[in-house]
Design an enzyme around this catalytic site. Structure first.
Site, mmCIF file in Angstrom:
data_model
loop_
_atom_site.group_PDB
_atom_site.id
_atom_site.type_symbol
_atom_site.label_atom_id
_atom_site.label_comp_id
_atom_site.label_asym_id
_atom_site.label_seq_id
_atom_site.Cartn_x
_atom_site.Cartn_y
_atom_site.Cartn_z
ATOM 1 N N GLU A 136 -5.082 -4.121 -0.211
ATOM 2 C CA GLU A 136 -6.672 -3.929 -0.201
ATOM 3 C C GLU A 136 -6.719 -2.436 0.502
ATOM 4 O O GLU A 136 -7.826 -1.866 0.384
ATOM 5 C CB GLU A 136 -7.278 -4.953 0.584
ATOM 6 C CG GLU A 136 -7.529 -6.301 0.139
ATOM 7 C CD GLU A 136 -6.201 -7.021 -0.225
ATOM 8 O OE1 GLU A 136 -5.234 -6.878 0.446
ATOM 9 O OE2 GLU A 136 -6.069 -7.721 -1.319
ATOM 10 N N LYS A 194 -2.319 -8.297 -7.321
ATOM 11 C CA LYS A 194 -3.112 -8.240 -6.454
ATOM 12 C C LYS A 194 -2.353 -6.942 -5.490
ATOM 13 O O LYS A 194 -1.376 -7.196 -4.708
ATOM 14 C CB LYS A 194 -3.273 -9.415 -5.406
ATOM 15 C CG LYS A 194 -4.281 -9.312 -4.301
ATOM 16 C CD LYS A 194 -3.886 -10.034 -3.038
ATOM 17 C CE LYS A 194 -2.796 -9.730 -2.102
ATOM 18 N NZ LYS A 194 -3.234 -8.259 -1.466
ATOM 19 N N CYS A 223 10.201 1.649 2.069
ATOM 20 C CA CYS A 223 11.206 0.506 2.372
ATOM 21 C C CYS A 223 12.835 1.130 2.413
ATOM 22 O O CYS A 223 13.643 0.498 3.313
ATOM 23 C CB CYS A 223 11.094 -0.676 1.417
ATOM 24 S SG CYS A 223 11.313 0.001 -0.253
ATOM 25 N N TRP A 235 0.835 -1.133 0.194
ATOM 26 C CA TRP A 235 0.045 0.115 0.019
ATOM 27 C C TRP A 235 0.820 1.199 0.008
ATOM 28 O O TRP A 235 0.335 2.522 -0.439
ATOM 29 C CB TRP A 235 -0.985 -0.077 1.132
ATOM 30 C CG TRP A 235 -0.189 -0.699 2.455
ATOM 31 C CD1 TRP A 235 -0.329 -1.703 3.073
ATOM 32 C CD2 TRP A 235 0.684 0.203 3.314
ATOM 33 N NE1 TRP A 235 0.543 -1.891 4.276
ATOM 34 C CE2 TRP A 235 1.344 -0.651 4.488
ATOM 35 C CE3 TRP A 235 1.077 1.694 3.330
ATOM 36 C CZ2 TRP A 235 2.117 -0.321 5.272
ATOM 37 C CZ3 TRP A 235 2.197 1.986 4.585
ATOM 38 C CH2 TRP A 235 2.524 0.996 5.398
ATOM 39 N N ASN A 236 2.144 1.175 0.404
ATOM 40 C CA ASN A 236 2.762 2.409 0.619
ATOM 41 C C ASN A 236 3.237 3.366 -0.718
ATOM 42 O O ASN A 236 3.379 4.538 -0.671
ATOM 43 C CB ASN A 236 4.121 2.119 1.328
ATOM 44 C CG ASN A 236 5.060 1.136 0.487
ATOM 45 O OD1 ASN A 236 4.615 0.410 -0.395
ATOM 46 N ND2 ASN A 236 6.460 1.173 1.128
ATOM 47 N N GLU A 260 12.699 -2.913 11.350
ATOM 48 C CA GLU A 260 12.286 -2.027 10.435
ATOM 49 C C GLU A 260 11.148 -1.110 11.259
ATOM 50 O O GLU A 260 9.981 -1.626 11.328
ATOM 51 C CB GLU A 260 11.904 -2.241 9.024
ATOM 52 C CG GLU A 260 11.507 -1.157 8.075
ATOM 53 C CD GLU A 260 11.086 -1.828 6.641
ATOM 54 O OE1 GLU A 260 10.709 -3.001 6.826
ATOM 55 O OE2 GLU A 260 11.403 -1.170 5.818
ATOM 56 N N GLU A 281 11.253 -8.040 -3.017
ATOM 57 C CA GLU A 281 11.489 -6.588 -2.766
ATOM 58 C C GLU A 281 11.118 -6.522 -1.259
ATOM 59 O O GLU A 281 9.520 -6.487 -0.998
ATOM 60 C CB GLU A 281 10.853 -5.306 -3.548
ATOM 61 C CG GLU A 281 11.195 -5.340 -5.061
ATOM 62 C CD GLU A 281 12.498 -5.006 -5.187
ATOM 63 O OE1 GLU A 281 13.288 -4.385 -4.227
ATOM 64 O OE2 GLU A 281 12.830 -4.592 -6.479
ATOM 65 N N LEU A 282 12.093 -6.816 -0.392
ATOM 66 C CA LEU A 282 11.299 -6.928 1.113
ATOM 67 C C LEU A 282 11.893 -5.890 2.045
ATOM 68 O O LEU A 282 12.410 -4.847 1.362
ATOM 69 C CB LEU A 282 11.935 -8.211 1.548
ATOM 70 C CG LEU A 282 11.486 -9.509 0.434
ATOM 71 C CD1 LEU A 282 11.914 -10.781 1.099
ATOM 72 C CD2 LEU A 282 10.005 -9.671 0.323
ATOM 73 N N GLY A 335 6.769 -6.233 -0.132
ATOM 74 C CA GLY A 335 6.500 -6.297 1.333
ATOM 75 C C GLY A 335 7.183 -6.594 2.417
ATOM 76 O O GLY A 335 8.343 -6.400 2.193
ATOM 77 N N SER A 336 6.823 -7.152 3.449
ATOM 78 C CA SER A 336 7.708 -7.508 4.531
ATOM 79 C C SER A 336 8.487 -8.751 4.467
ATOM 80 O O SER A 336 7.982 -9.643 3.607
ATOM 81 C CB SER A 336 6.871 -7.604 5.832
ATOM 82 O OG SER A 336 5.802 -8.507 5.800
#
Ligand code: NAD
Length: 475
Positions: free
Chosen positions: A177, A174, A283, A150-151, A380, A249-250, A227-228
């Site tokens: 949400e 996806k 990130c 979402w960022n 983080e 991409e974490l 994401g994480s």
């Protein structure tokens, strides 16, 4: 201008909620409901898989010019629609309007770069005796399952779509949400620019249901996730069963090394602007500040005063420097980091509190003298908080910077060219910023090492990640 009715997009059709489950999309500045998002069920996901399979067969045959024309056309439409798209992105994610506009331009720039780069997917002709031919060709990997957070509600979907579409892959995207309207706008621009039905599906759902369903299917040939690290490891395991290609991409935990010989004024301003960006939910946000003893006190004072002056408020309002955090999980998490740091003997130099009782606002925060045992020096934070610690020597700070399992971005501030060379060699990260925090660009690979992931997005490297190699030998 109104927030759109939220829909899924499968096989060329926009699908509204009907009897599907729904999820409320919230404006993080007010807590108000913006819309009801339909969630895909198993039948929707099967339909999306079948469409992606069919779409891949169509799109892989398209010429580089056709693919490029769609991406370039979508970039033009995004720029034309910037005001509406950026406003909706601010409504659903919270960052300021200036930031969402810049983000949209970044997405358009990436599509334009790949529109041109699609024509340069060269192979090789090997040296062989007369009469023999040996070729190395590169082909699209196949349908991609892509999960975007979402960022960056516009640019993350753009990154998940640009390289696969340039190389001839189909995609089931996806996005998060929390911010669906922005992703819908990116997909709509591609469709309006001529993307054939079935090449790009857009689904929302219960994340674990969707990822398990899609990654179990042999139709999907590649997983792309941002994401994480925790979720990334889970998805990697799911992808392993069918040996899918992966781009991960974490999370990061960017060390910032401020040397005694930095330009203090410029360093403070650069880092403050980078930290306020998207309320620190980036990130590559600068997070662990190691400041050399000779400049430590002056730096901490100037930086704390600078971020304390920032105007925090609704991202739609003129003059606001930092919007709310994107969801209620983030201020809760930041409060936990601060309480833990204080328990470990650190001090709150500025900030440290939520703002107001509506929306998810948090003060820009500086924590000083954070010991390496405090959680904030190890995990983080993903919020508008930095932790500082003093250091004496180059070797000592390199050890601290490389101590964690993450390696996404790392920054150093120094006016000494030799120190700059040495520190950029020493940092175990995928991206280094020397006297700058601006690193993302369409032509430059974006990605990390160690537990921050593998594979790059953007640049020619982003295309490589969507291609497989075939050698062809003939006598
Ligand atoms: P989270 O770990 O729950 O989710 C991170 C992202 O992964 C979200 O977009 C979410 O929708 C998605 N996700 C979660 N479970 C999934 C699953 N089983 N299958 C597919 N997708 C799934 O965390 P969060 O609270 O949304 O975000 C906070 C953390 O996420 C931060 O600490 C940060 O490390 C990380 N994050 C990283 C980035 C990045 O750009 N690398 C972006 C957003 C969030």
């Amino acid at each position: 201008m109104t927030y759109p009715t939220l829909k899924l997009h499968i096989d060329g059709e926009w699908l509204s909620a009907g009897k599907r489950r729904t999820h409320k999309v919230i404006n993080p500045a007010t807590g108000d409901t913006l819309g009801e998002l339909p969630l895909a069920d198993a039948a929707d996901l099967d339909q999306a898989l079948a469409a992606a399979d069919k779409g891949f067969r169509v799109w892989r045959k398209a010429s580089a010019e056709e693919r490029g024309a769609v991406l370039a056309g979508a970039a033009r439409l995004l720029r034309e629609r910037a005001d509406t798209i950026a406003r909706n992105a601010t409504l659903e994610e919270g960052k300021t309007l200036a930031e969402t506009k810049m983000e949209l331009m970044g997405c358009a720039g990436l599509f334009e770069f790949y529109a041109a780069e699609a024509k340069r997917l060269y192979g090789r002709v090997l040296v062989r005796p007369a009469g023999m031919r040996s070729l190395v060709v590169r082909e699209p990997v196949g349908p991609v399952a892509a999960f975007a957070p979402w960022n960056f509600p516009i640019h993350n979907p753009g990154r998940k779509l640009g390289a696969p579409l340039a190389t001839g892959c189909s995609v089931i995207l996806k996005p998060a949400e929390e911010a669906p309207a922005s992703a819908m706008a990116v997909v709509q621009a591609l469709l309006d620019a001529g993307l054939p039905p079935g090449v790009c599906q857009l689904v929302f759902g219960v994340p674990d249901e969707v990822s398990r369903h899609l990654l179990a299917s042999p139709i999907i040939r590649k997983l792309s996730f941002t994401g994480s690290t925790v979720v990334g490891k889970h998805l990697l395991k799911l992808a392993a069963d069918t040996m899918k290609r992966t781009t991960m991409e974490l999370g990061g935990h960017a060390p910032v090394i401020v040397f005694d010989d930095c330009n203090l004024e410029k360093t403070v301003e650069t880092l403050a602007l980078a930290k306020l960006r998207n309320a620190g939910q980036v990130c590559v946000s600068p997070t662990r500040f190691y400041v050399q003893e000779g400049v430590h006190d002056r730096f901490v004072k100037a930086y704390s005063e600078r971020v304390a002056r920032a105007k925090v408020g609704d991202g739609l309002q003129e003059g606001v420097n930092m919007g709310p955090m994107a969801n209620p999980r983030r201020p809760d998490a930041i409060e936990g980091f601060i309480a833990d740091a204080v328990k470990h003997g650190a001090k709150v130099r500025t900030g440290g509190e939520r703002i107001g009782n509506k929306g998810y606002f948090f003060q820009p925060t500086v924590i000083t003298d954070a010991p390496s045992t405090a959680r904030i020096m190890n995990e983080e934070p993903f919020g508008p908080v930095v932790a500082t610690a003093p250091f004496k020597t180059f070797d000592e700070v390199v050890e601290q910077a490389n101590r964690l399992p993450f390696g996404l971005a790392g920054y150093a501030f120094t006016e000494n060219g030799r120190t700059a060379n040495l520190i950029s060699d020493a940092l175990e990260v995928g991206m280094v910023g020397l006297n700058t925090t601006a690193m993302a660009a369409p032509d430059s690979p974006f990605g990390g090492v160690k537990e921050s992931g593998h594979g790059s997005e953007d640049g020619p490297e982003g295309l490589d990640a969507c291609l497989v190699t075939k050698s062809i030998h003939q006598v």
